[in-house]
Structures are given as structure tokens and as C-alpha cells.
Design a protein around this motif. Structure first.
Motif, PDB file in Angstrom:
ATOM      1  N   PHE A   1       1.488   2.803   2.449  1.00  0.00           N
ATOM      2  CA  PHE A   1       0.761   3.651   3.402  1.00  0.00           C
ATOM      3  C   PHE A   1       1.245   3.332   4.807  1.00  0.00           C
ATOM      4  O   PHE A   1       0.770   2.397   5.446  1.00  0.00           O
ATOM      5  CB  PHE A   1      -0.751   3.383   3.276  1.00  0.00           C
ATOM      6  CG  PHE A   1      -1.601   4.343   4.046  1.00  0.00           C
ATOM      7  CD1 PHE A   1      -2.210   3.967   5.237  1.00  0.00           C
ATOM      8  CD2 PHE A   1      -1.794   5.642   3.597  1.00  0.00           C
ATOM      9  CE1 PHE A   1      -2.990   4.851   5.962  1.00  0.00           C
ATOM     10  CE2 PHE A   1      -2.572   6.527   4.308  1.00  0.00           C
ATOM     11  CZ  PHE A   1      -3.172   6.142   5.497  1.00  0.00           C
TER      12      PHE A   1
ATOM     13  N   GLU B   1       2.361  -5.416   6.544  1.00  0.00           N
ATOM     14  CA  GLU B   1       1.587  -5.986   5.443  1.00  0.00           C
ATOM     15  C   GLU B   1       2.146  -7.344   5.025  1.00  0.00           C
ATOM     16  O   GLU B   1       3.136  -7.824   5.576  1.00  0.00           O
ATOM     17  CB  GLU B   1       1.584  -5.007   4.265  1.00  0.00           C
ATOM     18  CG  GLU B   1       0.868  -3.705   4.594  1.00  0.00           C
ATOM     19  CD  GLU B   1       0.779  -2.750   3.416  1.00  0.00           C
ATOM     20  OE1 GLU B   1       0.014  -1.785   3.528  1.00  0.00           O
ATOM     21  OE2 GLU B   1       1.470  -2.960   2.401  1.00  0.00           O
TER      22      GLU B   1
ATOM     23  N   VAL C   1       1.782   3.579   8.718  1.00  0.00           N
ATOM     24  CA  VAL C   1       0.988   3.996   9.877  1.00  0.00           C
ATOM     25  C   VAL C   1       1.742   3.645  11.150  1.00  0.00           C
ATOM     26  O   VAL C   1       2.360   2.583  11.224  1.00  0.00           O
ATOM     27  CB  VAL C   1      -0.396   3.319   9.890  1.00  0.00           C
ATOM     28  CG1 VAL C   1      -1.265   3.856  11.025  1.00  0.00           C
ATOM     29  CG2 VAL C   1      -1.116   3.508   8.558  1.00  0.00           C
TER      30      VAL C   1
ATOM     31  N   SER D   1       0.831  -1.222   0.000  1.00  0.00           N
ATOM     32  CA  SER D   1       0.000   0.000   0.000  1.00  0.00           C
ATOM     33  C   SER D   1       0.856   1.260   0.000  1.00  0.00           C
ATOM     34  O   SER D   1       0.365   2.347  -0.320  1.00  0.00           O
ATOM     35  CB  SER D   1      -0.889   0.018   1.251  1.00  0.00           C
ATOM     36  OG  SER D   1      -0.074   0.230   2.408  1.00  0.00           O
TER      37      SER D   1
ATOM     38  N   ALA E   1      -7.930   7.946  10.699  1.00  0.00           N
ATOM     39  CA  ALA E   1      -8.943   7.306  11.553  1.00  0.00           C
ATOM     40  C   ALA E   1      -8.721   5.796  11.573  1.00  0.00           C
ATOM     41  O   ALA E   1      -8.363   5.215  10.550  1.00  0.00           O
ATOM     42  CB  ALA E   1     -10.340   7.612  11.017  1.00  0.00           C
ATOM     43  N   PRO E   2      -8.944   5.154  12.711  1.00  0.00           N
ATOM     44  CA  PRO E   2      -8.745   3.701  12.779  1.00  0.00           C
ATOM     45  C   PRO E   2      -9.817   2.949  11.996  1.00  0.00           C
ATOM     46  O   PRO E   2     -10.969   3.376  11.929  1.00  0.00           O
ATOM     47  CB  PRO E   2      -8.839   3.395  14.266  1.00  0.00           C
ATOM     48  CG  PRO E   2      -9.645   4.511  14.841  1.00  0.00           C
ATOM     49  CD  PRO E   2      -9.364   5.720  13.997  1.00  0.00           C
ATOM     50  N   CYS E   3      -9.428   1.811  11.431  1.00  0.00           N
ATOM     51  CA  CYS E   3     -10.401   0.990  10.704  1.00  0.00           C
ATOM     52  C   CYS E   3     -11.354   0.338  11.712  1.00  0.00           C
ATOM     53  O   CYS E   3     -11.102   0.350  12.929  1.00  0.00           O
ATOM     54  CB  CYS E   3      -9.677  -0.064   9.874  1.00  0.00           C
ATOM     55  SG  CYS E   3      -9.039  -1.454  10.825  1.00  0.00           S
TER      56      CYS E   3
ATOM     57  N   ALA F   1      -2.146  -9.089   6.800  1.00  0.00           N
ATOM     58  CA  ALA F   1      -1.669  -7.763   7.219  1.00  0.00           C
ATOM     59  C   ALA F   1      -2.330  -7.337   8.523  1.00  0.00           C
ATOM     60  O   ALA F   1      -3.477  -7.700   8.811  1.00  0.00           O
ATOM     61  CB  ALA F   1      -1.990  -6.733   6.139  1.00  0.00           C
TER      62      ALA F   1
ATOM     63  N   ASN G   1       2.048  -0.682  11.033  1.00  0.00           N
ATOM     64  CA  ASN G   1       1.349  -1.655  10.181  1.00  0.00           C
ATOM     65  C   ASN G   1       2.364  -2.587   9.542  1.00  0.00           C
ATOM     66  O   ASN G   1       3.475  -2.191   9.211  1.00  0.00           O
ATOM     67  CB  ASN G   1       0.463  -0.971   9.149  1.00  0.00           C
ATOM     68  CG  ASN G   1       1.191   0.032   8.269  1.00  0.00           C
ATOM     69  OD1 ASN G   1       2.124   0.708   8.702  1.00  0.00           O
ATOM     70  ND2 ASN G   1       0.756   0.158   7.039  1.00  0.00           N
TER      71      ASN G   1
ATOM     72  N   CYS H   1      -2.889  -3.885  11.184  1.00  0.00           N
ATOM     73  CA  CYS H   1      -2.814  -2.435  11.331  1.00  0.00           C
ATOM     74  C   CYS H   1      -1.896  -2.054  12.491  1.00  0.00           C
ATOM     75  O   CYS H   1      -1.660  -2.851  13.401  1.00  0.00           O
ATOM     76  CB  CYS H   1      -4.203  -1.864  11.584  1.00  0.00           C
ATOM     77  SG  CYS H   1      -5.352  -2.058  10.214  1.00  0.00           S
ATOM     78  N   ALA H   2      -1.431  -0.815  12.462  1.00  0.00           N
ATOM     79  CA  ALA H   2      -0.521  -0.305  13.499  1.00  0.00           C
ATOM     80  C   ALA H   2      -1.164  -0.380  14.886  1.00  0.00           C
ATOM     81  O   ALA H   2      -0.497  -0.751  15.869  1.00  0.00           O
ATOM     82  CB  ALA H   2      -0.129   1.131  13.172  1.00  0.00           C
ATOM     83  N   GLU H   3      -2.447  -0.075  14.969  1.00  0.00           N
ATOM     84  CA  GLU H   3      -3.128  -0.068  16.271  1.00  0.00           C
ATOM     85  C   GLU H   3      -3.178  -1.461  16.882  1.00  0.00           C
ATOM     86  O   GLU H   3      -2.889  -1.663  18.068  1.00  0.00           O
ATOM     87  CB  GLU H   3      -4.540   0.498  16.149  1.00  0.00           C
ATOM     88  CG  GLU H   3      -4.610   1.910  15.609  1.00  0.00           C
ATOM     89  CD  GLU H   3      -4.726   1.941  14.100  1.00  0.00           C
ATOM     90  OE1 GLU H   3      -4.058   1.152  13.415  1.00  0.00           O
ATOM     91  OE2 GLU H   3      -5.462   2.778  13.580  1.00  0.00           O
TER      92      GLU H   3
HETATM   93  N1  THU Z   1      -3.942   0.784   8.425  1.00  0.00           N
HETATM   94  C1  THU Z   1      -3.459   0.954   9.703  1.00  0.00           C
HETATM   95  O1  THU Z   1      -2.413   0.420  10.063  1.00  0.00           O
HETATM   96  N2  THU Z   1      -4.161   1.723  10.563  1.00  0.00           N
HETATM   97  C2  THU Z   1      -5.304   2.391  10.213  1.00  0.00           C
HETATM   98  O2  THU Z   1      -5.864   3.074  11.069  1.00  0.00           O
HETATM   99  C3  THU Z   1      -5.822   2.302   8.857  1.00  0.00           C
HETATM  100  C4  THU Z   1      -5.165   1.345   7.951  1.00  0.00           C
HETATM  101  C5  THU Z   1      -3.186  -0.098   7.532  1.00  0.00           C
HETATM  102  C6  THU Z   1      -2.658   0.515   6.276  1.00  0.00           C
HETATM  103  C7  THU Z   1      -2.436  -0.728   5.392  1.00  0.00           C
HETATM  104  O3  THU Z   1      -1.269  -1.376   5.784  1.00  0.00           O
HETATM  105  C8  THU Z   1      -3.648  -1.548   5.761  1.00  0.00           C
HETATM  106  O4  THU Z   1      -4.084  -1.076   7.046  1.00  0.00           O
HETATM  107  C9  THU Z   1      -3.344  -3.016   5.881  1.00  0.00           C
HETATM  108  O5  THU Z   1      -4.142  -3.633   6.859  1.00  0.00           O
END
Ligand code: THU
Length: 131
Positions: free
Chosen positions: A24, A44, A26, A22, A84-86, A51, A42, A53-55
């Protein structure tokens, strides 16, 4: 703990992002009730589904360190908007506290804070339902 310090730690954590797909990055910094800060990024995967997320990276680390009570989490990305968190991360957050403050930052260090109950109203928490 000054919130700017927590935000700065989420910025530092972002540097370790593994996001070749991505692009992207985080970072997250989770403040525990005892003052400990646990960071995450995060991570991946070529198969995409594994993958994380960072949280949830930060939460998984914190739980594995014996932490279970959390006060706040700061999230950072390179997006020129508040990150914003997913939904999966919101459900993870509400599992451990309905009172956590979520700091959604911009790269310039400005932020928007919302309670997890604002981000995820009417959440599913069977432990509360069974009380
Ligand atoms: N992602 C996060 O790590 N935190 C968020 O709050 C939104 C999205 C990551 C970015 C990308 O790596 C994707 O989620 C993979 O799960």
C-alpha cells in the motif's frame, strides 16, 4: 502554490514508497509557511511496528530541516478512494498547527480537503491547555 502542484508532488513521492508487506504505497507533500514543499513516503519494516506513514516521514524531514510552520499537506495512494491520514499522523499534524489544510486525494487527482480540527476534534495539545 497551486494545490494541484502540491498534489502532484505527493504523487511523485509515492513512487519511493517502501511497502513490501502491505503493498500500500502512500505519498505526502507538506507545504511549509515559507513555500518550501517537503515530501515523504511510507517506510515499512519486517518487524511492522517501526513502520512510518508518509505524512510523518514528511513531517520528520521538515522538522529536521528547521521547518516548524505548515500550511497544507497532500496525501496520495493507489486506493480508489480518498486517502485519509491515520490517527497518529493527525496527532502529529495538530502538534504544529491547528490550521493546516489536509488534502486527501484519489489516484485521478480529485481530492477532499478538511481542516485538521475537523479530522481530529478536541485534540490533546498540552501547550494550548497550559496557556
Ligand atoms: N499509511 C500511510 O503512510 N499514510 C496513511 O495516511 C495511512 C496509512 C501507511 C500504509 C502502511 O505502510 C501503513 O501505514 C504502515 O504504517
Amino acid at each position: 502554490m497551486k494545490i494541484q502542484s502540491l498534489i502532484q508532488q505527493s504523487f511523485e513521492a509515492k513512487k519511493f514508497s517502501y511497502s513490501p508487506y502491505s503493498k500500500f504505497a502512500v505519498g505526502a507533500a507538506l507545504l511549509c509557511q515559507d513555500g518550501t514543499v517537503v515530501t515523504g513516503c511510507n517506510v515499512e519494516n519486517a518487524a511492522y511496528a517501526p513502520a512510518i506513514c508518509a505524512e510523518r516521514c514528511a513531517y520528520t524531514k521538515a522538522i529536521s530541516m528547521g521547518q516548524k510552520e505548515f500550511k497544507a499537506i497532500a496525501i496520495s495512494s493507489n486506493l480508489d478512494d480518498f486517502i485519509a491520514p491515520c490517527g497518529v499522523c493527525r496527532q502529529t499534524m495538530v502538534e504544529f498547527s491547528e490550521d493546516i489544510d489536509v488534502y486527501m486525494t484519489k489516484p485521478d487527482g480529485t481530492y477532499k480537503m478538511m481542516k485538521i480540527t475537523e479530522l481530529l476534534p478536541h485534540s490533546f495539545r498540552p501547550s494550548r491547555l497550559l496557556q
